[in-house]
Design a protein around this motif. Structure first.
Motif, short mmCIF file in Angstrom:
data_model
loop_
_atom_site.label_atom_id
_atom_site.label_comp_id
_atom_site.label_asym_id
_atom_site.label_seq_id
_atom_site.Cartn_x
_atom_site.Cartn_y
_atom_site.Cartn_z
N ARG A 68 -9.20 -6.86 17.99
CA ARG A 68 -9.66 -5.61 18.61
C ARG A 68 -10.13 -4.59 17.57
O ARG A 68 -10.77 -3.60 17.92
CB ARG A 68 -8.54 -4.99 19.45
N GLY A 69 -9.75 -4.81 16.32
CA GLY A 69 -10.11 -3.85 15.28
C GLY A 69 -9.12 -2.73 15.12
O GLY A 69 -9.42 -1.73 14.45
N ASP A 70 -7.92 -2.89 15.72
CA ASP A 70 -6.92 -1.83 15.61
C ASP A 70 -6.47 -1.61 14.17
O ASP A 70 -6.17 -0.47 13.77
CB ASP A 70 -5.68 -2.18 16.47
N GLU A 75 -6.11 5.20 10.84
CA GLU A 75 -6.13 6.65 10.63
C GLU A 75 -7.02 7.36 11.64
O GLU A 75 -7.17 8.59 11.57
CB GLU A 75 -6.61 6.95 9.21
N ASP A 76 -7.62 6.60 12.56
CA ASP A 76 -8.52 7.19 13.57
C ASP A 76 -7.69 7.56 14.79
O ASP A 76 -7.31 6.71 15.61
CB ASP A 76 -9.61 6.20 13.93
N VAL A 83 -1.41 -1.62 20.77
CA VAL A 83 0.00 -1.23 20.60
C VAL A 83 0.01 -0.08 19.61
O VAL A 83 -0.48 -0.21 18.48
CB VAL A 83 0.86 -2.39 20.09
N ASN A 84 0.56 1.03 20.01
CA ASN A 84 0.65 2.18 19.13
C ASN A 84 1.56 1.87 17.95
O ASN A 84 2.60 1.22 18.09
CB ASN A 84 1.19 3.39 19.88
N ASN A 85 1.14 2.37 16.76
CA ASN A 85 1.93 2.25 15.53
C ASN A 85 2.13 0.81 15.08
O ASN A 85 3.11 0.50 14.39
CB ASN A 85 3.30 2.94 15.70
N ILE A 110 3.07 -0.49 23.99
CA ILE A 110 1.77 -0.98 24.43
C ILE A 110 1.07 0.09 25.26
O ILE A 110 1.71 0.88 25.97
CB ILE A 110 1.95 -2.29 25.24
N THR A 111 -0.26 0.12 25.16
CA THR A 111 -1.06 1.09 25.91
C THR A 111 -1.67 0.40 27.13
O THR A 111 -1.70 -0.82 27.24
CB THR A 111 -2.18 1.67 25.03
#
Length: 328
Positions: A68-70, A75-76, A83-85, A110-111
């Protein structure tokens, strides 16, 4: 030459299975296979089952974040990750552990913008529950097995042959060292002896039942104090024609099996022992153990294995019966 035991004194069966080709049968009953494993292997399987699933799903979580490119938008703050963090494989592995163990520290979550992550979350939750049920069930059954209960069920070190009510009897003693009792206890005895049939067939380690009171119900025991189990040597007994001299030269093994339910758990327990021909004492009797004290009966286990010689005919039970018939 000392005879090889079929069953050891501690109850262990001295038989090993070799050249088993259909090993797949063990996998068809994987639960029993895991329960039967030694403790070190059971603990290894227990650890690996969880570690492999955590690593497997942790790798998938990391792969989703990578695709996904997470990982390129850490830093964006305008980017919505799956998934956050989650910033690498280690955090993905920790998130996998939190998900499967339902710890939920709250830092990684998870978002709702990640449908593939939601599907993976459902799969991991379901698979994790199955792994928990299976492995915890295996450990519970293994821990609660009543094998160790048999350690406090004791058999006399020797069997004896002597007269009881003018009849030759083969006897041995059993006892329970615990205050909690064995419920519905029953006793069996088997004669293990190789034989050759009239047709010339050799049957190694042939098993013959020794009657210890099945017809009369005496095989069902109330085992609150040591009991002497008696096999009457009559015309149905394989020892009908055995005299003292023949016994000393004979080659056989008597396997005794005590079964019952553990009062504390309700699980079935089995204790075994055996007697070789040289462990059967002709013309001996067990010493009494029970004494009446103030308000209770006391058992002296110090003399549990002790026997005393008693006058006993050296002839066989058949000869003894024939002599009694002639006197009558």
């Amino acid at each position: 030459r000392k005879r090889q035991r079929y069953v050891e004194k501690d109850g262990k069966c001295n038989v090993q299975h070799g050249n088993v080709r259909e090993t797949y049968r063990y996998l068809t009953d994987i639960f029993t296979t895991l329960v039967d494993l030694k403790w070190r292997f059971s603990l290894l399987v227990f650890i690996l089952a969880y570690a492999v699933t955590w690593l497997f799903f942790g790798l998938i979580w990391w792969f989703i974040a990578y695709c996904r490119g997470d990982l390129d938008h850490l830093e964006d703050h305008a980017w919505t990750p799956c998934v956050n963090n989650l910033n690498g494989f280690v955090s993905a592995f920790l998130f996998s552990i939190e998900t499967e163990t339902t710890i939920g520290y709250g830092h990684r979550v998870i978002t709702d913008k990640c449908p593939e992550g939601i599907v993976l979350l459902l799969l991991q939750a379901i698979l994790g529950s199955m792994v928990n049920a299976f492995m915890v069930g295996c450990m519970f059954v293994k821990i609660s097995q009543p094998n160790k209960r048999a350690e406090t069920l004791v058999f006399s070190s020797h069997a004896v042959v002597s007269l009881r009510d003018d009849r030759l009897c083969l006897m041995f003693r059993v006892g329970d060292l615990r205050d909690s009792h064995i419920v519905e206890a029953s006793i069996r005895a088997k004669l293990i002896k190789s034989k050759q049939t009239q047709e010339g067939e050799f049957i190694p380690l042939d098993q013959t039942d020794l009657s210890v009171g099945f017809e009369t119900g005496d095989d069902r025991l109330f085992l609150v104090s040591p009991l002497i189990i008696s096999h009457e040597i009559d015309e149905r007994s394989p020892f009908w024609d055995v005299s003292r001299h023949q016994l000393e030269k004979d080659d056989f093994e008597i396997v005794v099996i005590l079964e019952g339910m553990v009062e504390a758990t309700g699980m079935t327990c089995q204790a075994r022992s055996s007697y070789l021909a040289d462990e059967v004492l002709w013309g001996h009797r067990f010493t009494p153990l029970l004494s009446l004290e103030e308000g209770f009966y006391e058992v002296d286990y110090g003399g549990f294995h002790q026997t005393v010689p008693v006058p006993t005919p050296a002839c066989s039970a058949r000869q003894l019966a024939a002599a009694a018939a002639r006197r009558d």
